[in-house]
Design a protein around this motif. Structure first.
Motif, PDB file in Angstrom:
ATOM      1  N   PRO A 125      37.526 -92.610 -28.722  1.00 36.90           N
ATOM      2  CA  PRO A 125      36.407 -93.609 -28.455  1.00 36.90           C
ATOM      3  C   PRO A 125      35.142 -92.496 -28.493  1.00 36.90           C
ATOM      4  O   PRO A 125      35.336 -91.419 -28.275  1.00 36.90           O
ATOM      5  CB  PRO A 125      36.204 -93.980 -27.129  1.00 36.90           C
ATOM      6  CG  PRO A 125      37.155 -93.047 -26.159  1.00 36.90           C
ATOM      7  CD  PRO A 125      38.267 -92.458 -27.510  1.00 36.90           C
ATOM      8  N   THR A 126      34.072 -93.204 -29.244  1.00 34.27           N
ATOM      9  CA  THR A 126      32.735 -92.479 -29.340  1.00 34.27           C
ATOM     10  C   THR A 126      32.148 -92.097 -28.310  1.00 34.27           C
ATOM     11  O   THR A 126      31.472 -91.379 -28.092  1.00 34.27           O
ATOM     12  CB  THR A 126      31.815 -93.093 -30.393  1.00 34.27           C
ATOM     13  OG1 THR A 126      31.511 -94.211 -29.716  1.00 34.27           O
ATOM     14  CG2 THR A 126      32.452 -93.080 -31.670  1.00 34.27           C
ATOM     15  N   SER A 127      32.149 -92.988 -27.299  1.00 33.71           N
ATOM     16  CA  SER A 127      31.571 -92.830 -26.010  1.00 33.71           C
ATOM     17  C   SER A 127      31.931 -93.730 -25.039  1.00 33.71           C
ATOM     18  O   SER A 127      33.043 -94.317 -24.808  1.00 33.71           O
ATOM     19  CB  SER A 127      29.839 -93.373 -26.282  1.00 33.71           C
ATOM     20  OG  SER A 127      29.882 -94.679 -26.474  1.00 33.71           O
ATOM     21  N   GLY A 128      31.314 -93.703 -23.578  1.00 35.20           N
ATOM     22  CA  GLY A 128      31.932 -94.407 -22.484  1.00 35.20           C
ATOM     23  C   GLY A 128      32.774 -93.286 -21.588  1.00 35.20           C
ATOM     24  O   GLY A 128      32.629 -92.226 -21.611  1.00 35.20           O
ATOM     25  N   TYR A 129      33.171 -94.329 -20.666  1.00 35.06           N
ATOM     26  CA  TYR A 129      33.779 -93.225 -19.500  1.00 35.06           C
ATOM     27  C   TYR A 129      34.738 -94.174 -18.657  1.00 35.06           C
ATOM     28  O   TYR A 129      34.536 -95.306 -18.701  1.00 35.06           O
ATOM     29  CB  TYR A 129      32.674 -93.012 -18.347  1.00 35.06           C
ATOM     30  CG  TYR A 129      33.196 -92.533 -17.043  1.00 35.06           C
ATOM     31  CD1 TYR A 129      33.786 -91.326 -16.617  1.00 35.06           C
ATOM     32  CD2 TYR A 129      32.752 -93.107 -15.889  1.00 35.06           C
ATOM     33  CE1 TYR A 129      34.250 -90.636 -15.548  1.00 35.06           C
ATOM     34  CE2 TYR A 129      33.221 -92.861 -14.603  1.00 35.06           C
ATOM     35  CZ  TYR A 129      33.858 -91.522 -14.526  1.00 35.06           C
ATOM     36  OH  TYR A 129      34.082 -91.204 -13.152  1.00 35.06           O
ATOM     37  N   GLY A 130      35.917 -93.651 -18.162  1.00 36.72           N
ATOM     38  CA  GLY A 130      36.858 -94.593 -17.576  1.00 36.72           C
ATOM     39  C   GLY A 130      38.292 -94.119 -17.684  1.00 36.72           C
ATOM     40  O   GLY A 130      39.122 -94.297 -16.857  1.00 36.72           O
ATOM     41  N   THR A 131      38.602 -93.695 -18.968  1.00 36.71           N
ATOM     42  CA  THR A 131      40.224 -93.428 -19.303  1.00 36.71           C
ATOM     43  C   THR A 131      40.206 -92.156 -19.622  1.00 36.71           C
ATOM     44  O   THR A 131      39.199 -91.183 -20.113  1.00 36.71           O
ATOM     45  CB  THR A 131      40.532 -94.385 -20.326  1.00 36.71           C
ATOM     46  OG1 THR A 131      39.878 -94.032 -21.419  1.00 36.71           O
ATOM     47  CG2 THR A 131      40.229 -95.784 -19.948  1.00 36.71           C
ATOM     48  N   ALA A 132      41.589 -91.383 -19.822  1.00 35.06           N
ATOM     49  CA  ALA A 132      41.682 -90.057 -20.220  1.00 35.06           C
ATOM     50  C   ALA A 132      41.423 -89.977 -21.593  1.00 35.06           C
ATOM     51  O   ALA A 132      40.734 -88.669 -21.843  1.00 35.06           O
ATOM     52  CB  ALA A 132      43.192 -89.956 -20.134  1.00 35.06           C
ATOM     53  N   ALA A 133      41.324 -90.873 -22.461  1.00 29.27           N
ATOM     54  CA  ALA A 133      40.802 -90.818 -23.949  1.00 29.27           C
ATOM     55  C   ALA A 133      39.346 -90.583 -24.015  1.00 29.27           C
ATOM     56  O   ALA A 133      39.184 -89.554 -24.873  1.00 29.27           O
ATOM     57  CB  ALA A 133      41.114 -91.958 -24.822  1.00 29.27           C
ATOM     58  N   HIS A 134      38.572 -91.104 -23.041  1.00 31.72           N
ATOM     59  CA  HIS A 134      37.101 -90.624 -23.042  1.00 31.72           C
ATOM     60  C   HIS A 134      36.801 -89.385 -22.910  1.00 31.72           C
ATOM     61  O   HIS A 134      35.844 -88.900 -22.971  1.00 31.72           O
ATOM     62  CB  HIS A 134      36.574 -91.884 -22.167  1.00 31.72           C
ATOM     63  CG  HIS A 134      36.408 -93.053 -22.283  1.00 31.72           C
ATOM     64  ND1 HIS A 134      37.358 -94.045 -21.924  1.00 31.72           N
ATOM     65  CD2 HIS A 134      35.539 -93.757 -23.282  1.00 31.72           C
ATOM     66  CE1 HIS A 134      37.078 -95.019 -22.387  1.00 31.72           C
ATOM     67  NE2 HIS A 134      36.162 -94.953 -23.398  1.00 31.72           N
ATOM     68  N   TYR A 135      37.654 -88.759 -22.314  1.00 32.30           N
ATOM     69  CA  TYR A 135      37.435 -87.270 -21.574  1.00 32.30           C
ATOM     70  C   TYR A 135      37.425 -86.076 -22.720  1.00 32.30           C
ATOM     71  O   TYR A 135      37.063 -84.949 -22.458  1.00 32.30           O
ATOM     72  CB  TYR A 135      38.175 -86.894 -20.352  1.00 32.30           C
ATOM     73  CG  TYR A 135      37.776 -87.290 -19.230  1.00 32.30           C
ATOM     74  CD1 TYR A 135      37.126 -86.536 -18.228  1.00 32.30           C
ATOM     75  CD2 TYR A 135      38.337 -88.533 -18.649  1.00 32.30           C
ATOM     76  CE1 TYR A 135      36.587 -87.061 -17.128  1.00 32.30           C
ATOM     77  CE2 TYR A 135      37.832 -89.014 -17.574  1.00 32.30           C
ATOM     78  CZ  TYR A 135      37.195 -88.281 -16.424  1.00 32.30           C
ATOM     79  OH  TYR A 135      36.867 -88.741 -15.350  1.00 32.30           O
TER      80      TYR A 135
END
Length: 307
Positions: free
Chosen positions: A163-173
């Motif tokens: 993902p390009t942005s956001g927060y909440g999952t491991a992929a977002h980190y």
């Protein structure tokens, strides 16, 4: 030991007090918040009311003493741009996101930096050493905002992997942590490499080899254990790099942490939130360095003797 701990605590409190004064003064000399917050249709009465609300009609020293007294009791004022919400509550809501991102970034940079530093040291002058030193040079040269934009464009937009942005999952980190930690990774790599080279040339390592110990034992038990002391010493600085660098990285990746909150508050000249963010970041930095000092005293008895 108790005297050392009390001395470190006194230094921490003095640093926090000094930083509160610095940020208070700087936030007041950057412009007129009343002109920015009020629209063109505001009346003189509206202006006077906002000035009284922000206590800008009082002398600066009285404003600072009032701010300091309220801060000690946990009252950092109310956000002007966020609907009169408590500034400390606003910052604390964003703090877990920043700390989790900094923790992930610091964790992977320490692991990779130590491994890469050891490899560079044991292959000194070889192809692996040259490549890893080039990686360290690039890591300390590339601007974080540019790297973040490039990663978004290549990995997220072109490849569609993360993902390009956001927060909440491991992929977002993944992308924010990589962008945030690349500078520290390079620093750890170079620091471990230099420490390992010194350790490998020391007499106790030569003695271990003469005794016929396996090379892995010599490197990991004798050389690496002593090479990690400088890394522990600078861990507070590394953590501070993560927190302060989060302002740019969180803005690029729209990460809902205190770094992005700081940027938004600066744009809107929200004085209470700006002061609270900087003081919280300063407190985190001081606390991290205090913990590192205590850890350093615990692992190196010579420091306890020197005081």
């Amino acid at each position: 030991m108790t005297k050392l701990i009390l001395g470190r605590l006194a230094e921490a409190l003095a640093a926090l007090l000094l930083m509160s004064l610095v940020i208070f003064i700087l936030s007041r000399v950057t412009g007129d918040p009343v002109a920015l917050l009020l629209g063109d249709g505001a009346t003189a009465e509206d202006r006077d009311q906002l000035i009284a609300q922000l206590q800008l009609d009082r002398p600066l020293w009285r404003q600072y003493l009032s701010f300091l007294g309220n801060a000690v009791s946990g009252d950092f004022g109310q956000s002007v741009a966020a609907g009169r919400r408590d500034a400390l509550e606003l910052v604390l809501d964003r703090l877990p996101a920043s700390l989790s991102l900094a923790g992930v970034a610091l964790g992977f940079t320490l692991v990779l930096g130590i491994v890469m530093g050891v490899l560079a040291a044991i292959t000194r002058g070889g192809a692996v050493d040259v490549i890893l030193r080039m990686v360290a040079l690039l890591g300390q040269s590339v601007p974080a905002f540019w790297l973040g934009i490039v990663l978004i464009y290549v990995v997220s937009v072109n490849w569609g992997l993360l993902p390009t942005s956001g927060y909440g999952t491991a992929a977002h980190y993944v992308l924010p942590a990589l962008t945030l930690g690349i500078f520290t990774l390079a620093a750890v790599l170079r620091l471990v490499r230099a420490s390992m080279l010194d350790a490998l040339a020391s007499e106790y390592v030569k003695l271990a080899r003469i005794k016929g110990l396996p090379e892995a034992t010599v490197i990991l038990k004798h050389a690496l254990s002593n090479s990690l002391i400088p890394v522990v010493t600078f861990m507070g600085a590394f953590f501070a790099t993560m927190i302060t660098g989060a302002v740019v990285v969180e803005t690029v990746f729209a990460w809902p942490g205190i770094g992005r909150l700081a940027y938004e508050s600066i744009v809107s000249r929200d004085f209470p939130v700006i002061q609270t963010v900087v003081l919280v970041i300063t407190a985190c930095f001081i606390l991290a360095n205090f913990c590192v000092d205590m850890l350093y005293l615990a692992i190196d008895p010579r420091m306890r003797d020197r005081g």
